[in-house]
Design a protein around this motif. Structure first.
Motif, PDB file in Angstrom:
ATOM      1  N   GLY A  23       0.727  -1.046  -0.115  1.00  0.00           N
ATOM      2  CA  GLY A  23       0.012  -0.046  -0.217  1.00  0.00           C
ATOM      3  C   GLY A  23       0.941   1.195  -0.174  1.00  0.00           C
ATOM      4  N   MET A  24       2.138   1.061   0.398  1.00  0.00           N
ATOM      5  CA  MET A  24       2.986   2.303   0.540  1.00  0.00           C
ATOM      6  C   MET A  24       3.611   2.257  -0.779  1.00  0.00           C
ATOM      7  SD  MET A  24       4.599   4.660   2.529  1.00  0.00           S
ATOM      8  CE  MET A  24       5.141   4.133   4.121  1.00  0.00           C
ATOM      9  N   LYS A  25       3.693   3.708  -1.238  1.00  0.00           N
ATOM     10  CA  LYS A  25       4.415   3.820  -2.746  1.00  0.00           C
ATOM     11  C   LYS A  25       5.744   3.232  -2.559  1.00  0.00           C
ATOM     12  CE  LYS A  25       4.150   6.668  -6.537  1.00  0.00           C
ATOM     13  NZ  LYS A  25       3.765   5.672  -7.789  1.00  0.00           N
ATOM     14  N   LYS A  26       6.052   2.328  -3.343  1.00  0.00           N
ATOM     15  CA  LYS A  26       7.486   1.711  -3.369  1.00  0.00           C
ATOM     16  C   LYS A  26       8.201   3.073  -3.710  1.00  0.00           C
ATOM     17  CE  LYS A  26       6.666  -2.633  -5.193  1.00  0.00           C
ATOM     18  NZ  LYS A  26       6.144  -3.102  -6.215  1.00  0.00           N
ATOM     19  N   LYS A  28      10.415   4.830  -5.857  1.00  0.00           N
ATOM     20  CA  LYS A  28      10.514   4.958  -7.341  1.00  0.00           C
ATOM     21  C   LYS A  28      12.226   5.299  -7.481  1.00  0.00           C
ATOM     22  CE  LYS A  28       9.049   7.648 -11.004  1.00  0.00           C
ATOM     23  NZ  LYS A  28       8.271   8.962 -11.489  1.00  0.00           N
ATOM     24  N   THR A 151       9.765  10.147 -19.703  1.00  0.00           N
ATOM     25  CA  THR A 151       9.303  10.420 -18.392  1.00  0.00           C
ATOM     26  C   THR A 151       9.841   9.244 -17.367  1.00  0.00           C
ATOM     27  OG1 THR A 151       7.361  11.449 -19.485  1.00  0.00           O
ATOM     28  CG2 THR A 151       7.278  10.808 -17.149  1.00  0.00           C
ATOM     29  N   PHE A 238       3.055  -7.265 -14.247  1.00  0.00           N
ATOM     30  CA  PHE A 238       3.841  -6.348 -12.952  1.00  0.00           C
ATOM     31  C   PHE A 238       4.401  -7.311 -12.223  1.00  0.00           C
ATOM     32  CE2 PHE A 238       0.128  -3.337 -13.266  1.00  0.00           C
ATOM     33  CZ  PHE A 238       0.716  -2.591 -14.044  1.00  0.00           C
ATOM     34  N   THR A 255       4.966   0.772 -16.301  1.00  0.00           N
ATOM     35  CA  THR A 255       4.256   1.910 -15.943  1.00  0.00           C
ATOM     36  C   THR A 255       4.031   3.115 -16.912  1.00  0.00           C
ATOM     37  OG1 THR A 255       6.078   2.898 -14.600  1.00  0.00           O
ATOM     38  CG2 THR A 255       4.316   1.830 -13.474  1.00  0.00           C
ATOM     39  N   CYS A 257       2.418   3.319 -19.592  1.00  0.00           N
ATOM     40  CA  CYS A 257       1.334   2.652 -20.233  1.00  0.00           C
ATOM     41  C   CYS A 257       1.273   2.729 -21.863  1.00  0.00           C
ATOM     42  CB  CYS A 257       0.071   3.065 -19.852  1.00  0.00           C
ATOM     43  SG  CYS A 257      -0.191   3.167 -17.959  1.00  0.00           S
TER      44      CYS A 257
ATOM     45  N   HIS C  87       4.282  15.612 -10.836  1.00  0.00           N
ATOM     46  CA  HIS C  87       4.686  14.473 -10.143  1.00  0.00           C
ATOM     47  C   HIS C  87       4.888  13.214 -11.179  1.00  0.00           C
ATOM     48  CE1 HIS C  87       3.856  16.001  -6.127  1.00  0.00           C
ATOM     49  NE2 HIS C  87       2.820  16.335  -6.344  1.00  0.00           N
ATOM     50  N   MET C  88       4.683  13.641 -12.479  1.00  0.00           N
ATOM     51  CA  MET C  88       5.066  12.408 -13.334  1.00  0.00           C
ATOM     52  C   MET C  88       6.034  13.191 -14.286  1.00  0.00           C
ATOM     53  SD  MET C  88       2.170   9.814 -13.743  1.00  0.00           S
ATOM     54  CE  MET C  88       3.398   8.658 -13.462  1.00  0.00           C
ATOM     55  N   GLU C  89       5.865  14.250 -15.196  1.00  0.00           N
ATOM     56  CA  GLU C  89       6.466  14.598 -16.026  1.00  0.00           C
ATOM     57  C   GLU C  89       7.873  15.498 -15.595  1.00  0.00           C
ATOM     58  OE1 GLU C  89       4.308  16.976 -18.794  1.00  0.00           O
ATOM     59  OE2 GLU C  89       3.001  15.364 -19.658  1.00  0.00           O
ATOM     60  N   LYS C  95       6.715  12.273  -1.820  1.00  0.00           N
ATOM     61  CA  LYS C  95       7.024  12.436  -0.459  1.00  0.00           C
ATOM     62  C   LYS C  95       8.026  13.611  -0.178  1.00  0.00           C
ATOM     63  CE  LYS C  95       6.185   8.440   1.566  1.00  0.00           C
ATOM     64  NZ  LYS C  95       6.086   7.253   0.494  1.00  0.00           N
ATOM     65  N   ASP C  98      12.256  14.103  -0.775  1.00  0.00           N
ATOM     66  CA  ASP C  98      12.492  12.987  -1.551  1.00  0.00           C
ATOM     67  C   ASP C  98      13.293  13.335  -2.734  1.00  0.00           C
ATOM     68  OD1 ASP C  98      12.961  10.239  -1.421  1.00  0.00           O
ATOM     69  OD2 ASP C  98      11.043  10.044  -2.739  1.00  0.00           O
ATOM     70  N   LYS C 110      15.319  22.871 -14.407  1.00  0.00           N
ATOM     71  CA  LYS C 110      14.769  21.459 -14.065  1.00  0.00           C
ATOM     72  C   LYS C 110      13.853  21.634 -12.919  1.00  0.00           C
ATOM     73  CE  LYS C 110      17.325  17.681 -15.616  1.00  0.00           C
ATOM     74  NZ  LYS C 110      18.773  17.682 -15.867  1.00  0.00           N
ATOM     75  N   ASP C 221      -2.487   9.528 -13.987  1.00  0.00           N
ATOM     76  CA  ASP C 221      -2.251   8.387 -14.976  1.00  0.00           C
ATOM     77  C   ASP C 221      -2.526   7.226 -14.280  1.00  0.00           C
ATOM     78  OD1 ASP C 221      -1.548   9.599 -17.144  1.00  0.00           O
ATOM     79  OD2 ASP C 221       0.713   9.425 -17.181  1.00  0.00           O
ATOM     80  N   CYS C 222      -2.637   6.109 -14.973  1.00  0.00           N
ATOM     81  CA  CYS C 222      -2.883   4.725 -14.233  1.00  0.00           C
ATOM     82  C   CYS C 222      -1.771   4.549 -13.319  1.00  0.00           C
ATOM     83  CB  CYS C 222      -2.819   3.626 -15.480  1.00  0.00           C
ATOM     84  SG  CYS C 222      -4.006   4.127 -16.662  1.00  0.00           S
ATOM     85  N   SER C 223      -0.512   4.720 -13.975  1.00  0.00           N
ATOM     86  CA  SER C 223       0.882   4.261 -13.425  1.00  0.00           C
ATOM     87  C   SER C 223       1.000   5.182 -12.086  1.00  0.00           C
ATOM     88  CB  SER C 223       1.788   4.262 -14.216  1.00  0.00           C
ATOM     89  OG  SER C 223       2.043   5.530 -14.912  1.00  0.00           O
ATOM     90  N   SER C 224       0.363   6.218 -11.669  1.00  0.00           N
ATOM     91  CA  SER C 224       0.435   6.874 -10.432  1.00  0.00           C
ATOM     92  C   SER C 224      -0.082   6.097  -9.225  1.00  0.00           C
ATOM     93  CB  SER C 224      -0.437   8.262 -10.672  1.00  0.00           C
ATOM     94  OG  SER C 224      -0.328   8.953 -11.749  1.00  0.00           O
ATOM     95  N   HIS C 226      -1.190   2.442  -9.749  1.00  0.00           N
ATOM     96  CA  HIS C 226      -1.048   1.167 -10.092  1.00  0.00           C
ATOM     97  C   HIS C 226       0.330   0.791 -10.677  1.00  0.00           C
ATOM     98  CE1 HIS C 226      -5.418   0.787  -9.403  1.00  0.00           C
ATOM     99  NE2 HIS C 226      -5.508   1.635 -10.595  1.00  0.00           N
ATOM    100  N   ASP C 228       1.921   0.220  -7.667  1.00  0.00           N
ATOM    101  CA  ASP C 228       2.750   0.335  -6.323  1.00  0.00           C
ATOM    102  C   ASP C 228       1.758   0.764  -5.349  1.00  0.00           C
ATOM    103  OD1 ASP C 228       5.005  -0.027  -7.793  1.00  0.00           O
ATOM    104  OD2 ASP C 228       5.945   2.172  -7.811  1.00  0.00           O
ATOM    105  N   ILE C 229       0.834   1.524  -5.521  1.00  0.00           N
ATOM    106  CA  ILE C 229       0.017   1.668  -4.352  1.00  0.00           C
ATOM    107  C   ILE C 229      -1.329   0.830  -4.111  1.00  0.00           C
ATOM    108  CG2 ILE C 229      -1.677   3.569  -3.413  1.00  0.00           C
ATOM    109  CD1 ILE C 229       0.149   5.784  -4.573  1.00  0.00           C
TER     110      ILE C 229
END
Lengths: 266, 102, 277
Positions: A23-26, A28, A151, A238, A255, A257, C87-89, C95, C98, C110, C221-224, C226, C228-229
């Motif tokens: 549940g915790m975001k790994k 990245k 990205t 995954f 990820t 996609c 948070h993605m691009e 966090k 981080d 940047k 996005d989906c991957s935000s 899935h 991981d959370i």
């Protein structure tokens, strides 16, 4: 002041407990950490820090198959069980890292030795790293600066980098690789997505075989002969199966996609 | 500029890289048996069978070799032989389909 | 004075979570019990004034060199850009602390420097002490507060967080944040199947959750999320509980300090009645 540290500590313990259950975001991996593999089959037993391998350093010069087919490196961390003796005999890392191969401005350092002096040990830590090295991070960012951006993953679009001629990949090592007939590329195909409205996947044999050849994927990773017979699910991918063998930790991550789900929706 | 530099470096690199086994009979036989993996889809069933047979023989002759050589070459033979078998299976399936269509 | 308020607020989060830790060892039993659940809900970090919600204080590298910490208001930015843009691009982590943004990085274009370049927004460049510095390294937050009041005027009201129903503002087209900075980026469409809100079971029917993929997809996005959370296995997210959310897992990754907070029960649990005091 002390109290606030205690509070923080307690909070971390709590977060850790919850993290263990998912549940915790790994975390990245940062761009320079992506594709870094830690090998520790024998290192710590031999009193050395684990060997840390950066894919980005190597993939800017060589195709995947050169190391994973011709030299014989496995596809998962630790599966090859490389011993210092193997390297010293001129296999695995020692194929190139033998102290003799000329590369760039000088000779490639030799991998592994039976005995070493304090001076020699400075070479050992090239791979058997104790600390993160800022010089290495800087080297990554300097290299990435000139590359087409992406990205995810290393933040580098490797495919485009080759297309643009920014990197030239070696695919043949004298004495190791096999002289082969020219590759006959198999056709590209599309895979229908299971979810309505999700773009179908366009799979390009051409893009894959140019770096990976045939035997890297068939039949080890993709065993089905009949098209459409194997149903691939994102859960499995995954989990590191099928496409996920490469497209998770080294090739652009799953990820991203749209890189695969790229067909226009009908 | 740097690109050119690296190309030059690769050529030099290739010249210098020559592990001990380069001229050994095993490497020569391996080269002969596995040179056609990239062209496997165009081989006939008889050719594929012959190559598979060659791989099996090579596997046996490896038994006497040093541990590292065995480890490396067994893996390489596995990959190449399995690909031939994979293609053979694909061809058999295709043929069956063709016959059924008739 | 204002700095103190930030500190108090920051300290309140760990304190309240520790309170939660001390509540009891049971993982699922907690939520079964009405009183216990009420206590869990009281452990949610204090909301603070609307203009302060989602403001992130970044001071790791400022303090040693004697600069004011940066106060980053999410509200100012999310009206113009969706979460995924930064948070993605742009590679901002979710966090605090981080990402490790450095001056040399934003000066090279940047992170903040992507937009704050003097064209899209005021520039990050400038000698220390120049007036632009203070626009992020904020000393006096009164101006920020005043700008918030002006900004929030006319936007749909919510009871918690920024006091703004952001999702509704987007649905009603009062706000159309940009979803990418890259004109050639391919943004996938949400599959039809996912357009109907999901009904997620809970301990009792009264606490069932209505989850809208669509509202989330408008920002992300989906991957935000899935895998991981939320992994995508059916019934695979064991330990998905209110308590774990409050540790910053699952929904808590966003709905604790930036997206609407979890005191806003009804937003997710539409059938819930007020839970004792």
């Amino acid at each position: 002041m002390k109290k606030s540290y205690l509070v923080l500590l307690l909070l971390l313990v709590g977060a850790g407990m919850a993290w263990a259950q998912g549940g915790m975001k790994k975390k990245k991996p940062l761009p320079y950490e992506f594709g870094t593999v830690t090998l520790n089959n024998y290192s710590e037993h031999a009193g050395m820090p684990p060997a840390v391998f950066d894919h980005w350093v190597h993939r800017k010069h060589f195709t995947c198959r050169l190391c994973h087919v011709d030299i014989g490196f496995g596809m998962t961390a630790g599966s090859t069980k490389i011993k210092a003796a193997d390297n010293m005999k001129g296999y695995y890392c020692g194929t190139c890292h033998n102290g003799q191969s000329e590369f760039g401005k000088g000779k490639l350092f030799a991998s592994c030795a039976k005995e070493y002096t304090r001076e020699d040990y400075k070479v050992c830590v090239n791979c058997h790293r104790v600390d993160r090295s800022e010089a290495r991070e800087d080297a990554f960012y300097d290299f990435a600066q000139g590359m087409p951006r992406e990205t995810f993953g290393n933040g580098i679009n490797w495919e485009k980098a080759e297309e643009m001629g920014k990197i030239k990949l070696t695919d043949y090592l004298e004495g190791v690789s096999v002289k082969k007939a020219k590759l006959k590329t198999q056709q590209d195909f599309s895979l229908t997505s299971k979810v309505e409205g999700m773009p179908d996947i366009i799979f390009s044999h051409k893009k894959h075989t140019v770096w990976s050849g045939c035997e890297l994927c068939h039949p080890d990773i993709f065993v089905g002969v009949k098209k459409g017979a194997t149903k691939y699910s994102m859960v499995e991918i995954f989990d590191g199966k099928y496409c996920g063998v490469c497209h998770g930790k080294v090739a652009f991550p799953n990820t991203d996609c749209q890189r695969c789900h790229s067909a226009p929706v009908q | 500029m740097t690109i050119r530099f690296f190309i030059a470096a690769f050529i030099v690199l290739c010249l210098f890289l020559a592990p001990a086994l380069a001229e050994s009979p095993i490497k020569a036989e391996f080269d002969a048996a596995c040179a056609k993996t990239d062209d496997a889809m165009n081989l006939s069933v008889a050719e594929l069978n012959e190559l598979i047979e060659r791989c099996s023989r090579l596997r046996k002759s490896l038994e006497k070799e040093d541990e590292t050589v065995r480890k490396v070459y067994l893996k390489r033979i596995d990959m190449c032989e399995n690909l031939y078998r994979f293609v053979l299976e694909a061809k058999a399936r295709q043929q069956k389909k063709g016959e059924a269509a008739k | 004075m204002n700095r103190w308020r930030f500190r108090v607020r920051l300290a309140a989060l760990p304190l309240s979570l520790v309170g939660l830790l001390l509540l009891g060892p049971g993982k699922t039993s907690l939520a079964d019990d009405r009183d216990a659940l009420a206590k869990v809900i009281h452990a949610i970090p204090p909301n603070g004034p609307f203009w302060q919600y989602g403001n992130v204080v970044m001071g790791m590298r400022c303090r040693p060199v004697g600069m004011q910490p940066v106060i980053f208001p999410h509200w100012k930015h999310r009206a113009m850009y969706t979460c995924r843009v930064c948070h993605m691009e742009l590679g901002f982590s979710m966090k605090q602390g981080d990402t490790g943004v450095t001056r040399s990085e934003y000066l090279r274009g940047k992170y903040c420097g992507v937009c704050h370049n003097g064209k899209a927004a005021f520039t990050v460049k400038g000698e220390p002490g120049s007036p632009n510095c203070e626009r992020c390294h904020i000393k006096d937050t009164k101006g920020l507060e005043a700008r918030f009041e002006e900004f929030a005027e006319g936007l749909p009201i919510a009871a918690f967080g920024n006091g703004i129903d952001w999702a509704k503002a987007i649905r009603d087209e009062q706000m159309a944040p940009r979803n990418t900075l890259n004109s050639r980026a391919v943004i996938s469409q949400l599959p039809d199947k996912l357009k109907t809100p999901l009904k997620l079971g809970s301990y009792s029917d009264r606490t069932m959750v209505i989850f809208s993929h669509q509202d989330h997809f408008a920002e992300l996005d989906c991957s935000s999320c899935h895998p991981d959370i939320f992994n995508i296995k059916k019934e695979g997210t064991r330990s998905f509980s209110m308590e774990n959310n409050l540790y910053g897992n699952f929904c808590g990754a966003c709905h604790l300090l930036v997206a609407f907070p979890m005191n806003d029960c009804k937003r997710c649990h539409p059938r819930i009645s007020s839970l004792g005091a």
